[in-house]
Design an enzyme around this catalytic site. Sequence first.
Site, PDB file in Angstrom:
ATOM      1  N   SER A 299       0.825  -1.200   0.000  1.00 54.89           N
ATOM      2  CA  SER A 299       0.000   0.000   0.000  1.00 54.89           C
ATOM      3  C   SER A 299       0.866   1.258   0.000  1.00 54.89           C
ATOM      4  CB  SER A 299      -0.895   0.005   1.245  1.00 54.89           C
ATOM      5  OG  SER A 299      -1.839   1.048   1.186  1.00 54.89           O
ATOM      6  N   PRO A 300       0.405   2.335  -0.653  1.00 50.69           N
ATOM      7  CA  PRO A 300       1.138   3.601  -0.574  1.00 50.69           C
ATOM      8  C   PRO A 300       1.211   4.075   0.877  1.00 50.69           C
ATOM      9  CG  PRO A 300      -0.679   3.732  -2.149  1.00 50.69           C
ATOM     10  CD  PRO A 300      -0.840   2.456  -1.427  1.00 50.69           C
TER      11      PRO A 300
ATOM     12  N   CYS B   3       3.043   7.121   3.143  1.00 52.97           N
ATOM     13  CA  CYS B   3       3.866   8.328   3.158  1.00 52.97           C
ATOM     14  C   CYS B   3       5.057   8.151   4.089  1.00 52.97           C
ATOM     15  CB  CYS B   3       3.028   9.526   3.581  1.00 52.97           C
ATOM     16  SG  CYS B   3       1.807  10.018   2.356  1.00 52.97           S
TER      17      CYS B   3
ATOM     18  N   ALA C  91       1.948   8.538  -1.677  1.00 54.07           N
ATOM     19  CA  ALA C  91       1.263   9.627  -2.371  1.00 54.07           C
ATOM     20  C   ALA C  91       2.303  10.603  -2.900  1.00 54.07           C
ATOM     21  CB  ALA C  91       0.307  10.334  -1.407  1.00 54.07           C
TER      22      ALA C  91
ATOM     23  N   GLN D 178       1.388   6.320  -6.924  1.00 55.44           N
ATOM     24  CA  GLN D 178       0.130   6.983  -6.585  1.00 55.44           C
ATOM     25  C   GLN D 178       0.298   8.479  -6.790  1.00 55.44           C
ATOM     26  OE1 GLN D 178      -1.357   7.675  -2.438  1.00 55.44           O
ATOM     27  NE2 GLN D 178      -2.937   6.186  -3.018  1.00 55.44           N
TER      28      GLN D 178
ATOM     29  N   TYR E 165      -8.346  14.101   0.809  1.00 47.48           N
ATOM     30  CA  TYR E 165      -7.525  14.942  -0.044  1.00 47.48           C
ATOM     31  C   TYR E 165      -8.386  15.522  -1.166  1.00 47.48           C
ATOM     32  CZ  TYR E 165      -3.888  12.782   2.753  1.00 47.48           C
ATOM     33  OH  TYR E 165      -3.127  12.356   3.812  1.00 47.48           O
TER      34      TYR E 165
ATOM     35  N   ARG F 271      -7.843   5.102  -6.073  1.00 48.33           N
ATOM     36  CA  ARG F 271      -8.130   4.855  -4.653  1.00 48.33           C
ATOM     37  C   ARG F 271      -9.241   5.787  -4.210  1.00 48.33           C
ATOM     38  NH1 ARG F 271      -4.207   3.886   0.556  1.00 48.33           N
ATOM     39  NH2 ARG F 271      -4.340   1.784  -0.344  1.00 48.33           N
TER      40      ARG F 271
ATOM     41  N   GLY G 130      -0.513  -2.437   4.127  1.00 40.46           N
ATOM     42  CA  GLY G 130       0.332  -1.319   4.517  1.00 40.46           C
ATOM     43  C   GLY G 130       1.175  -1.600   5.735  1.00 40.46           C
ATOM     44  N   ARG G 131       0.602  -1.411   6.920  1.00 41.42           N
ATOM     45  CA  ARG G 131       1.407  -1.434   8.148  1.00 41.42           C
ATOM     46  C   ARG G 131       2.109  -2.759   8.387  1.00 41.42           C
ATOM     47  NH1 ARG G 131      -2.355   2.204  12.318  1.00 41.42           N
ATOM     48  NH2 ARG G 131      -2.647   3.923  10.848  1.00 41.42           N
TER      49      ARG G 131
END
Length: 365
Positions: free
Chosen positions: A23-24, A26, A60, A102, A186, A234, A332-333
Amino acid sequence: MQEDLFSPLALRETELPNRVMVSPMCQYSCENRDGIATEWHRVHLGSRAVGGAGVVMSEATAVSPEGRITPEDLGIWTDEHVDALAPIAEFVRQQGSVPAIQLAHAGRKASKTRPWEGSEPLSPEEGGWEVLAPSDEPWPYDDEPPQQRAMDQGDIEEFVEDYRRAAERALDAGFEIAEVHAAHGYLLHEFLSPVTNDRDDEYGGSFENRTRLVRQVTETVRDVWPDEKPVFVRISGTDWLPDGESWTIEGSIELADDLHELGADLIDVSSGGLHPDQQLPEEGSSGQLPLAERVREESESGIAVGAVGGITDAEGADELIRNGKADLAIIGRKHLRDPYFTLHAARELDAEDRVAPPTQYQRGF
């Protein structure tokens, strides 16, 4: 043959070697506030490719300087950004993973400090900038919010061109998948939701008007992106704001079909992020997985769906695919804790013959 976590996934002429996507996430790690990728980004993304993930997606990546969440965000608004990203995309590809990017604009959530610095709005003296949004209402910060401007027609046209130029540069950098970021409060999500969009022009009011900009951006990216390569979008499946008119899963399902008609190949279903009053499910991030399942089951177009949120183990990721709840497990995590998640999952699921570590690492597996 039943599909599982290690089944390839063909999207257009691009084949993902398995159903795991990084997953993207940041990193807020550009050293000179210039959006240029560093060795941190190369190691961060490269190590997950070494770990066997089918798709490795960048964080992102801002399509313009004012689209950054923080001054330390990754960007792609100059050719210098391309030069820094190209070796990363190539390394990911060399490991057998599909490099993805992304493309994003933070809207009214831009011009902030990094999360470990409090995510506070930046003043001009601190390097902050004027933020753009559909409407005048700022994010409800405790401190004074950044200066904000509701976008006029000229701003909107320039924003769409920013995405076009960013997609062209992403292609030059060697990425195989481009994802449009329209989630998490966003800018594109701000246009989608009536909570943050009170415009009375062709970009506000009705569902068709509020979704117009994300449709234009998706179509623009698709025009740039080669026919054989996929485009993802997304979205936040819901605002988690049940006490008033907001963005809901029903709107997400309808939007998914609209975007598929415009050439989007996969909907990456996340949730929330629009407003601090959101009422998250008791089960936390895993509570958003049913949103992806609903999009997959109820969309009429048959668009592929990626599920993200609370996927923490091999069995759970595999179950999503085996039971037809999603086409892609976006993780992700767990990847922060375990860059080699996919290789470890293969061992747990008796699928070691279907994904292999690099030769240099085989002694460890």
